[in-house]
Design a protein around this motif. Structure first.
Motif, PDB file in Angstrom:
ATOM      1  N   PHE A  71       0.899  -1.151   0.000  1.00 32.83           N
ATOM      2  CA  PHE A  71       0.000   0.000   0.000  1.00 32.83           C
ATOM      3  C   PHE A  71       0.931   1.193   0.000  1.00 32.83           C
ATOM      4  CE2 PHE A  71      -4.048   1.426  -0.213  1.00 32.83           C
ATOM      5  CZ  PHE A  71      -4.721   1.814   0.930  1.00 32.83           C
ATOM      6  N   VAL A  72       1.091   1.835  -1.130  1.00 28.08           N
ATOM      7  CA  VAL A  72       2.195   2.768  -1.331  1.00 28.08           C
ATOM      8  C   VAL A  72       1.686   4.155  -1.665  1.00 28.08           C
ATOM      9  CG1 VAL A  72       4.281   3.253  -2.652  1.00 28.08           C
ATOM     10  CG2 VAL A  72       3.669   0.877  -2.118  1.00 28.08           C
ATOM     11  N   GLU A  73       2.077   5.126  -0.823  1.00 26.81           N
ATOM     12  CA  GLU A  73       1.723   6.521  -1.099  1.00 26.81           C
ATOM     13  C   GLU A  73       2.788   7.175  -1.980  1.00 26.81           C
ATOM     14  OE1 GLU A  73       0.523   6.104   3.371  1.00 26.81           O
ATOM     15  OE2 GLU A  73       2.274   5.627   2.160  1.00 26.81           O
ATOM     16  N   SER A  74       2.360   8.182  -2.690  1.00 27.25           N
ATOM     17  CA  SER A  74       3.278   9.011  -3.464  1.00 27.25           C
ATOM     18  C   SER A  74       2.647  10.383  -3.652  1.00 27.25           C
ATOM     19  CB  SER A  74       3.594   8.381  -4.823  1.00 27.25           C
ATOM     20  OG  SER A  74       2.421   8.239  -5.589  1.00 27.25           O
ATOM     21  N   GLY A  75       3.466  11.338  -4.103  1.00 21.58           N
ATOM     22  CA  GLY A  75       2.947  12.652  -4.432  1.00 21.58           C
ATOM     23  C   GLY A  75       3.271  13.742  -3.433  1.00 21.58           C
ATOM     24  N   GLY A  76       3.902  13.403  -2.325  1.00 28.32           N
ATOM     25  CA  GLY A  76       4.260  14.427  -1.359  1.00 28.32           C
ATOM     26  C   GLY A  76       5.399  15.294  -1.859  1.00 28.32           C
ATOM     27  N   GLY A  77       5.698  16.330  -1.097  1.00 26.34           N
ATOM     28  CA  GLY A  77       6.788  17.209  -1.480  1.00 26.34           C
ATOM     29  C   GLY A  77       6.705  18.531  -0.766  1.00 26.34           C
ATOM     30  N   LEU A  78       7.512  19.472  -1.255  1.00 25.99           N
ATOM     31  CA  LEU A  78       7.546  20.824  -0.709  1.00 25.99           C
ATOM     32  C   LEU A  78       6.729  21.738  -1.613  1.00 25.99           C
ATOM     33  CD1 LEU A  78       8.738  23.029   1.167  1.00 25.99           C
ATOM     34  CD2 LEU A  78      10.703  23.126  -0.403  1.00 25.99           C
ATOM     35  N   VAL A  79       5.840  22.506  -1.022  1.00 25.57           N
ATOM     36  CA  VAL A  79       4.990  23.412  -1.787  1.00 25.57           C
ATOM     37  C   VAL A  79       4.827  24.704  -1.010  1.00 25.57           C
ATOM     38  CG1 VAL A  79       2.860  22.463  -0.809  1.00 25.57           C
ATOM     39  CG2 VAL A  79       2.813  23.547  -3.070  1.00 25.57           C
ATOM     40  N   GLN A  80       4.648  25.795  -1.731  1.00 27.05           N
ATOM     41  CA  GLN A  80       4.439  27.077  -1.080  1.00 27.05           C
ATOM     42  C   GLN A  80       3.007  27.195  -0.577  1.00 27.05           C
ATOM     43  OE1 GLN A  80       5.559  30.122  -3.905  1.00 27.05           O
ATOM     44  NE2 GLN A  80       7.721  29.959  -3.358  1.00 27.05           N
ATOM     45  N   PRO A  81       2.782  28.016   0.427  1.00 20.03           N
ATOM     46  CA  PRO A  81       1.397  28.248   0.874  1.00 20.03           C
ATOM     47  C   PRO A  81       0.518  28.682  -0.288  1.00 20.03           C
ATOM     48  CG  PRO A  81       2.942  29.191   2.430  1.00 20.03           C
ATOM     49  CD  PRO A  81       3.760  28.737   1.254  1.00 20.03           C
ATOM     50  N   GLY A  82      -0.683  28.115  -0.317  1.00 16.54           N
ATOM     51  CA  GLY A  82      -1.596  28.377  -1.417  1.00 16.54           C
ATOM     52  C   GLY A  82      -1.463  27.404  -2.573  1.00 16.54           C
ATOM     53  N   GLY A  83      -0.444  26.599  -2.548  1.00 15.00           N
ATOM     54  CA  GLY A  83      -0.210  25.646  -3.619  1.00 15.00           C
ATOM     55  C   GLY A  83      -1.035  24.380  -3.481  1.00 15.00           C
ATOM     56  N   SER A  84      -0.793  23.446  -4.397  1.00 14.84           N
ATOM     57  CA  SER A  84      -1.571  22.202  -4.457  1.00 14.84           C
ATOM     58  C   SER A  84      -0.641  21.008  -4.586  1.00 14.84           C
ATOM     59  CB  SER A  84      -2.525  22.222  -5.662  1.00 14.84           C
ATOM     60  OG  SER A  84      -3.465  23.257  -5.560  1.00 14.84           O
ATOM     61  N   LEU A  85      -1.116  19.902  -4.081  1.00 18.88           N
ATOM     62  CA  LEU A  85      -0.472  18.608  -4.270  1.00 18.88           C
ATOM     63  C   LEU A  85      -1.562  17.561  -4.430  1.00 18.88           C
ATOM     64  CD1 LEU A  85       2.389  18.528  -1.599  1.00 18.88           C
ATOM     65  CD2 LEU A  85       2.694  18.585  -4.067  1.00 18.88           C
ATOM     66  N   ARG A  86      -1.224  16.493  -5.131  1.00 19.17           N
ATOM     67  CA  ARG A  86      -2.125  15.358  -5.250  1.00 19.17           C
ATOM     68  C   ARG A  86      -1.394  14.125  -4.761  1.00 19.17           C
ATOM     69  NH1 ARG A  86      -4.089  12.023 -10.527  1.00 19.17           N
ATOM     70  NH2 ARG A  86      -6.226  11.531  -9.899  1.00 19.17           N
ATOM     71  N   LEU A  87      -1.913  13.554  -3.700  1.00 18.20           N
ATOM     72  CA  LEU A  87      -1.352  12.326  -3.160  1.00 18.20           C
ATOM     73  C   LEU A  87      -2.063  11.125  -3.769  1.00 18.20           C
ATOM     74  CD1 LEU A  87      -1.089  13.217   0.639  1.00 18.20           C
ATOM     75  CD2 LEU A  87       0.510  13.730  -1.218  1.00 18.20           C
ATOM     76  N   ASP A 145     -10.224   5.261  -7.596  1.00 12.94           N
ATOM     77  CA  ASP A 145     -10.393   4.594  -8.880  1.00 12.94           C
ATOM     78  C   ASP A 145     -10.154   3.112  -8.614  1.00 12.94           C
ATOM     79  OD1 ASP A 145     -10.214   3.501 -11.423  1.00 12.94           O
ATOM     80  OD2 ASP A 145      -9.142   5.215 -12.246  1.00 12.94           O
ATOM     81  N   ASP A 146     -11.227   2.389  -8.401  1.00 12.64           N
ATOM     82  CA  ASP A 146     -11.083   0.983  -8.046  1.00 12.64           C
ATOM     83  C   ASP A 146     -10.506   0.159  -9.195  1.00 12.64           C
ATOM     84  OD1 ASP A 146     -14.059   0.858  -5.911  1.00 12.64           O
ATOM     85  OD2 ASP A 146     -11.972   1.374  -5.456  1.00 12.64           O
ATOM     86  N   ALA A 147     -10.689   0.614 -10.411  1.00 11.08           N
ATOM     87  CA  ALA A 147     -10.102  -0.102 -11.543  1.00 11.08           C
ATOM     88  C   ALA A 147      -8.576  -0.046 -11.490  1.00 11.08           C
ATOM     89  CB  ALA A 147     -10.604   0.489 -12.853  1.00 11.08           C
ATOM     90  N   LYS A 148      -8.063   1.067 -10.937  1.00 14.52           N
ATOM     91  CA  LYS A 148      -6.615   1.213 -10.781  1.00 14.52           C
ATOM     92  C   LYS A 148      -6.151   0.831  -9.376  1.00 14.52           C
ATOM     93  CE  LYS A 148      -6.104   4.856 -14.251  1.00 14.52           C
ATOM     94  NZ  LYS A 148      -5.627   6.233 -14.526  1.00 14.52           N
ATOM     95  N   ASN A 149      -7.125   0.455  -8.525  1.00 16.83           N
ATOM     96  CA  ASN A 149      -6.777   0.072  -7.147  1.00 16.83           C
ATOM     97  C   ASN A 149      -6.033   1.182  -6.418  1.00 16.83           C
ATOM     98  OD1 ASN A 149      -7.556  -2.218  -5.695  1.00 16.83           O
ATOM     99  ND2 ASN A 149      -5.510  -3.126  -5.757  1.00 16.83           N
ATOM    100  N   THR A 150      -6.516   2.408  -6.626  1.00 16.88           N
ATOM    101  CA  THR A 150      -5.797   3.580  -6.135  1.00 16.88           C
ATOM    102  C   THR A 150      -6.773   4.594  -5.546  1.00 16.88           C
ATOM    103  OG1 THR A 150      -4.070   3.278  -7.820  1.00 16.88           O
ATOM    104  CG2 THR A 150      -4.215   5.443  -6.780  1.00 16.88           C
ATOM    105  N   VAL A 151      -6.334   5.247  -4.485  1.00 16.79           N
ATOM    106  CA  VAL A 151      -7.091   6.324  -3.868  1.00 16.79           C
ATOM    107  C   VAL A 151      -6.232   7.589  -3.921  1.00 16.79           C
ATOM    108  CG1 VAL A 151      -8.188   7.125  -1.745  1.00 16.79           C
ATOM    109  CG2 VAL A 151      -8.306   4.719  -2.379  1.00 16.79           C
ATOM    110  N   TYR A 152      -6.898   8.709  -4.075  1.00 17.07           N
ATOM    111  CA  TYR A 152      -6.207   9.984  -4.231  1.00 17.07           C
ATOM    112  C   TYR A 152      -6.663  10.984  -3.173  1.00 17.07           C
ATOM    113  CZ  TYR A 152      -5.611   7.930  -8.868  1.00 17.07           C
ATOM    114  OH  TYR A 152      -5.332   7.077  -9.911  1.00 17.07           O
ATOM    115  N   LEU A 153      -5.802  11.946  -2.896  1.00 14.90           N
ATOM    116  CA  LEU A 153      -6.169  13.093  -2.068  1.00 14.90           C
ATOM    117  C   LEU A 153      -5.654  14.343  -2.765  1.00 14.90           C
ATOM    118  CD1 LEU A 153      -7.562  13.883   0.614  1.00 14.90           C
ATOM    119  CD2 LEU A 153      -5.266  14.038   1.615  1.00 14.90           C
ATOM    120  N   GLN A 154      -6.572  15.102  -3.332  1.00 15.62           N
ATOM    121  CA  GLN A 154      -6.218  16.368  -3.944  1.00 15.62           C
ATOM    122  C   GLN A 154      -6.231  17.433  -2.870  1.00 15.62           C
ATOM    123  OE1 GLN A 154      -5.365  17.147  -7.243  1.00 15.62           O
ATOM    124  NE2 GLN A 154      -4.912  19.174  -6.419  1.00 15.62           N
TER     125      GLN A 154
END
Length: 123
Positions: free
Chosen positions: A4-20, A73-82
């Protein structure tokens, strides 16, 4: 092998966006509720969002309502957090966790946990 593997983290400025992303392998997510938790330095792990199977219900912690969106997306067996409009107080390690059938706010009781991904919001 179950992973069960997360990805998408990082450094972002305030007001910015990330998708995990949280990708499962070795088991199928379609019967699981998947929650996103976070743990800031010196604090406990808290649930910020969760989605039940079949997208039947979602939960957001008050501080992220209107800024974070969970999807799956159950077809991809993946969950996201925008995550939009990020704030310094969103800085934490983010984890995904799977529990059969319904969202579980406590840390204990989940069948699977990811390893965590660091999100840092800073100028």
């Amino acid at each position: 092998q179950v992973q069960f593997v997360e990805s998408g983290g990082g450094l972002v400025q305030p007001g910015g966006s990330l998708r995990l992303s949280c990708a499962a392998s070795g088991f199928t997510l379609d019967s699981y509720a998947v929650g996103w938790f976070r743990q800031a330095p010196g604090k406990g792990r808290e649930m910020v969002s969760c989605m039940r199977p079949s997208k039947s219900n979602t939960y957001y912690e008050d501080s992220v309502k209107g800024r974070f969106t969970i999807s799956r997306d159950d077809a991809k067996n993946t969950v996201y957090l925008q995550m939009n409009s990020l704030k310094p107080e969103d800085t934490a390690v983010y984890y995904c966790a799977a529990h059969p059938g319904y969202c579980l706010g406590s840390v204990g009781g989940h069948d699977y946990w990811g390893q965590g991904t660091q999100v840092t919001v800073s100028s």
